[in-house]
Enzyme design. Structure first.
Site, PDB file in Angstrom:
ATOM      1  CB  THR A 153     -12.665  -5.483 -10.796  1.00  0.00           C
ATOM      2  OG1 THR A 153     -11.734  -4.647 -11.446  1.00  0.00           O
ATOM      3  CG2 THR A 153     -12.238  -6.879 -10.795  1.00  0.00           C
ATOM      4  NE  ARG A 181      -4.276  -1.084 -16.371  1.00  0.00           N
ATOM      5  CZ  ARG A 181      -5.147  -1.504 -15.450  1.00  0.00           C
ATOM      6  NH1 ARG A 181      -6.051  -2.391 -15.771  1.00  0.00           N
ATOM      7  NH2 ARG A 181      -5.127  -1.025 -14.228  1.00  0.00           N
ATOM      8  CB  VAL A 182      -1.945  -6.769 -17.977  1.00  0.00           C
ATOM      9  CG1 VAL A 182      -2.396  -7.845 -16.998  1.00  0.00           C
ATOM     10  CG2 VAL A 182      -1.974  -7.300 -19.406  1.00  0.00           C
ATOM     11  N   GLY A 183      -3.989  -5.213 -15.744  1.00  0.00           N
ATOM     12  CA  GLY A 183      -4.119  -4.742 -14.364  1.00  0.00           C
ATOM     13  C   GLY A 183      -3.802  -5.831 -13.352  1.00  0.00           C
ATOM     14  CG  ASP A 184      -5.851  -5.465  -9.690  1.00  0.00           C
ATOM     15  OD1 ASP A 184      -6.228  -4.595 -10.499  1.00  0.00           O
ATOM     16  OD2 ASP A 184      -6.626  -6.029  -8.885  1.00  0.00           O
ATOM     17  CB  THR A 203     -12.571  -4.208  -7.009  1.00  0.00           C
ATOM     18  OG1 THR A 203     -13.031  -3.073  -7.744  1.00  0.00           O
ATOM     19  CG2 THR A 203     -13.100  -4.092  -5.595  1.00  0.00           C
ATOM     20  N   GLY A 204     -10.319  -2.082  -7.781  1.00  0.00           N
ATOM     21  CA  GLY A 204      -9.773  -0.747  -7.554  1.00  0.00           C
ATOM     22  C   GLY A 204      -8.661  -0.432  -8.538  1.00  0.00           C
ATOM     23  CG  HIS A 205      -5.304   2.897  -9.590  1.00  0.00           C
ATOM     24  ND1 HIS A 205      -3.938   2.718  -9.648  1.00  0.00           N
ATOM     25  CD2 HIS A 205      -5.634   3.675 -10.640  1.00  0.00           C
ATOM     26  CE1 HIS A 205      -3.462   3.386 -10.693  1.00  0.00           C
ATOM     27  NE2 HIS A 205      -4.469   3.973 -11.313  1.00  0.00           N
ATOM     28  N   GLY A 206      -5.640  -0.765 -10.391  1.00  0.00           N
ATOM     29  CA  GLY A 206      -4.817  -1.947 -10.591  1.00  0.00           C
ATOM     30  C   GLY A 206      -3.342  -1.736 -10.361  1.00  0.00           C
TER      31      GLY A 206
HETATM   32  N1  GLY Z   1      -8.675  -3.511 -10.693  1.00  0.00           N
HETATM   33  C1  GLY Z   1      -8.920  -3.575 -12.071  1.00  0.00           C
HETATM   34  C2  GLY Z   1      -7.889  -2.975 -12.875  1.00  0.00           C
HETATM   35  O1  GLY Z   1      -7.243  -2.013 -12.485  1.00  0.00           O
HETATM   36  O2  GLY Z   1      -7.684  -3.431 -13.965  1.00  0.00           O
END
Ligand code: GLY
Length: 282
Positions: A153, A181-184, A203-206
């Site tokens: 991101t 799929r929707v992230g953070d 940023t990172g694992h949503g």
């Molecule tokens: N941080 C971005 C996502 O996981 O979508």
């Protein structure tokens, strides 16, 4: 005058050459946001300008150059938040928008809502005169052959000359995600947050960032008396303790102090302050 801008180009592991290119990209984005602030512009305009530059740079996983979902399509998420008013706008799972951050801004300024998704967001874009393109134009050759996510991101946080804070984040999400799929990123308090005390872009694992409401948690640490550098470090430490996962964040407090931290190997960051000081980190 404490004005400041800080941008990031996503947490992840990248080669040295690629990291240098990304740092250059972050510098260009920070310069665009800084120019807005220097001309007396607001923090919201500054973060939007900075993130739009990163969205237009195919090196980054946002706008043009976004990662592909399981069906080989780009679906993007973005959010913007005005810390002075707590107004926010976000879009999720949208295809065919070159600059999702501009659409998020329009949701904030010209709708009754905070988050619009998918087809409804596209329809709103058309009504608002936001440029809609063929989603295939956002796919760059490198992404077609890529099988692993290697970068994340993009985001920006800013403090303007009136002391107002803002945050903006934009992403193509994670590689091979399911359609829809929707992230953070577009979830206020998770990947993006700003109020009178602080502004944060993650940023990172949503999924793990959502579980831990990382952006709001970082601002909560400011409320407990930490400054931005300490809050960023502690927020990431808590995040890792809870999830053992990968993330990074940037943040500003109301005095313009800059914080950034990561649990990944890299997080290209570039910041500028009122006196022209340039901060660069990888
Ligand atoms: N941080 C971005 C996502 O996981 O979508």
């Amino acid at each position: 005058m404490h004005l400041a801008i800080l941008v990031h180009g996503g947490a992840g592991e990248v080669s040295a050459a690629s990291l240098e290119d990304r740092q250059r990209g972050c510098h260009a984005a920070a310069a665009a946001g800084y120019a807005v602030l220097k001309q007396g512009g607001g923090a919201v305009d500054a973060v939007q300008a900075a993130v739009a530059v990163l969205e237009d740079n195919p090196l980054f996983n946002a706008g043009t150059g976004s990662t592909l979902n399981r069906e080989g399509r780009v679906e993007t998420d973005a959010a913007i938040m005005d810390g002075a008013t707590l107004k926010a706008g976000a879009v999720a799972a949208v295809s065919g928008i070159r600059n999702p951050i501009r659409l998020a801004r329009r949701v904030m300024d010209s709708s009754r809502h905070i988050l619009l998704a998918a087809e409804g967001a596209l329809r709103f874009a058309r009504q608002q005169g936001i440029e809609v393109c063929d989603p295939r134009e956002l796919v760059v050759p490198g992404q077609r052959t890529r099988w692993e996510r290697e970068h994340g991101t993009v985001g920006a946080v800013a403090l303007d000359s009136h002391g107002r804070l803002a945050a903006a984040t934009s992403t193509g999400g994670i590689f091979d995600k399911l359609p829809g799929r929707v992230g953070d990123t577009p979830l206020i308090g998770c990947g993006t947050y700003a109020d009178a005390r602080g502004a944060v872009s993650c940023t990172g694992h949503g999924e793990d960032i959502i579980r831990t409401t990382l952006a709001r948690s970082a601002v909560h640490l400011l409320e407990q008396g930490l400054d931005a550098p300490a809050a960023a470090e502690l927020a990431i430490r808590h995040f890792v303790d809870m999830t053992h996962s990968e993330a990074g964040l940037i943040m500003l407090d109301h005095q313009g102090r800059m914080g950034y931290a990561r649990s990944t190997t890299h997080l290209p960051v570039c910041g500028m302050t009122a006196d022209g000081t340039l901060i660069s980190a990888a």
